[in-house]
Scaffold this motif. Structure first.
Motif, short mmCIF file in Angstrom:
data_model
loop_
_atom_site.label_atom_id
_atom_site.label_comp_id
_atom_site.label_asym_id
_atom_site.label_seq_id
_atom_site.Cartn_x
_atom_site.Cartn_y
_atom_site.Cartn_z
N UNK A 276 0.89 -1.17 -0.06
CA UNK A 276 -0.13 -0.03 0.26
C UNK A 276 0.93 1.16 0.00
N UNK A 277 2.01 1.11 0.75
CA UNK A 277 3.04 2.07 0.70
C UNK A 277 3.57 2.49 -0.79
N UNK A 278 3.80 1.42 -1.33
CA UNK A 278 4.23 1.64 -2.81
C UNK A 278 3.00 2.04 -3.74
N UNK A 279 1.87 1.73 -3.45
CA UNK A 279 0.78 2.36 -4.33
C UNK A 279 0.63 3.55 -4.08
N UNK A 280 0.72 3.96 -2.72
CA UNK A 280 0.44 5.32 -2.59
C UNK A 280 1.48 6.19 -3.39
N UNK A 281 2.85 5.74 -3.04
CA UNK A 281 3.79 6.65 -3.82
C UNK A 281 3.80 6.87 -5.07
N UNK A 282 3.45 5.74 -5.87
CA UNK A 282 3.02 5.76 -7.31
C UNK A 282 1.98 6.66 -7.84
N UNK A 283 0.80 6.37 -7.04
CA UNK A 283 -0.21 7.26 -7.43
C UNK A 283 -0.32 8.77 -6.90
N UNK A 284 0.68 9.04 -6.21
CA UNK A 284 1.12 10.28 -5.69
C UNK A 284 1.74 11.01 -6.73
N UNK A 285 2.55 10.28 -7.68
CA UNK A 285 3.41 10.98 -8.79
C UNK A 285 2.36 11.33 -9.87
N UNK A 286 1.15 10.38 -9.82
CA UNK A 286 0.19 10.98 -10.45
C UNK A 286 -0.55 12.14 -10.19
N UNK A 287 -0.93 12.26 -9.12
CA UNK A 287 -1.60 13.32 -8.38
C UNK A 287 -0.71 14.40 -8.49
N UNK A 288 0.68 14.41 -8.66
CA UNK A 288 1.60 15.58 -8.75
C UNK A 288 1.59 16.25 -9.99
N UNK A 289 1.20 15.52 -10.90
CA UNK A 289 1.36 15.92 -12.30
C UNK A 289 0.18 16.92 -12.84
N UNK A 290 -0.66 17.24 -12.21
CA UNK A 290 -1.27 18.11 -12.21
C UNK A 290 -2.61 17.95 -11.48
N UNK A 291 -3.73 18.82 -11.66
CA UNK A 291 -4.89 18.90 -10.94
C UNK A 291 -6.06 18.42 -11.63
N UNK A 292 -6.02 18.22 -12.68
CA UNK A 292 -7.23 17.39 -13.30
C UNK A 292 -8.40 18.37 -13.65
N UNK A 293 -8.04 19.78 -13.54
CA UNK A 293 -9.10 20.52 -13.57
C UNK A 293 -8.96 21.52 -15.03
N UNK A 294 -8.29 21.11 -15.72
CA UNK A 294 -8.08 22.11 -17.12
C UNK A 294 -7.29 21.25 -18.14
N UNK A 295 -7.38 21.55 -19.27
CA UNK A 295 -6.42 20.92 -20.40
C UNK A 295 -4.96 21.06 -20.17
N UNK A 296 -4.65 22.38 -19.54
CA UNK A 296 -3.07 22.58 -19.36
C UNK A 296 -2.65 21.91 -18.19
N UNK A 297 -3.65 21.36 -17.06
CA UNK A 297 -3.04 20.65 -15.85
C UNK A 297 -3.72 19.30 -15.81
N UNK A 298 -3.89 18.54 -16.74
CA UNK A 298 -4.29 17.07 -16.46
C UNK A 298 -3.45 16.26 -15.53
N UNK A 299 -4.35 15.11 -14.97
CA UNK A 299 -3.47 14.09 -14.33
C UNK A 299 -3.15 13.31 -15.48
#
Length: 209
Positions: A134-157
């Motif tokens: 679970x710690x590994x899963x959180x780390x990797x999905x945290x990388x996805x989360x840090x890639x953007x906020x998902x709220x606009x075309x310029x800031x997608x996940x």
């Protein structure tokens, strides 16, 4: 491949405190191969396997997005993975653990494999392995989360694959009541998931330098 099981449990933990930072894919490719870099793959994977909570955002980005530059990843089209998926589908969790451990050694940052192992170990009430993966899963999905906020075309996940996109959608609790629109970009496909006035932007990467 969709994973409805216990992903709501993961939601708060995975996405509670991530921060945004720009991602330089060319730098990631270079650093992972450079033995002198602090972001060298072997150095990072050692930390990831030993104590994933010690990884920072830049390190997890290198591990997750660095998959685009590796040749040894396990594909969902591979026969070995299909056998694992069939064991999961039939709830044969002993077989899931046996096969999953083998594929994990080949490709330890594969989210599909991690989730199957998590469910299998959870079914066996093996808390040590659940907490570790679970710690590994959180780390990797945290990388996805840090890639953007998902709220606009310029800031997608940004995700590496369609499979990872569906893992993210499950975590975000985005289901069949959302409609999807897609558009091509220079380095991937941008999916827009929409419901009423709510939109989530997710880019599936196709990096080709």
């Amino acid at each position: 491949m969709k994973y409805p099981f216990f992903l709501l449990f993961l939601f708060v933990s995975v996405f509670g405190f991530a921060q945004k930072s720009a991602i330089d894919f060319k730098a990631i490719e270079k650093n992972l191969k450079n033995e002198k870099s602090p972001y060298n793959y072997e150095k990072l994977i050692f930390k990831y396997k030993g104590y994933p909570k010690s990884l920072d955002t830049i390190e997890t980005q290198h591990l997750y997005y660095g998959r685009n530059f590796r040749k040894d990843v396990v594909s969902t089209n591979d026969d070995d993975f299909k056998t694992l998926a069939e064991a999961f589908k039939t709830a044969n969790f002993d077989e899931c653990i046996k096969l999953g451990k083998i594929l994990y050694e080949k490709d330890p940052t594969n989210l599909d494999i991690l989730l199957i192992l998590l469910k299998a170990y959870d079914s066996k009430q093996d808390s040590n392995n659940v907490i570790h993966h679970l710690g590994q899963f959180r780390a990797l999905t945290g990388a996805i989360r840090s890639s953007g906020n998902g709220k606009a075309e310029k800031t997608p996940f940004q995700v590496n694959s369609v499979g990872d996109e569906y893992i993210l959608l499950n975590i975000l609790n985005i289901g069949q009541d959302y409609t999807r629109g897609s558009k091509s970009t220079k380095d991937g496909i941008l999916d827009i998931w929409e419901k009423d006035n709510s939109k989530i932007y997710i880019k599936v990467l196709y990096i080709d330098y």
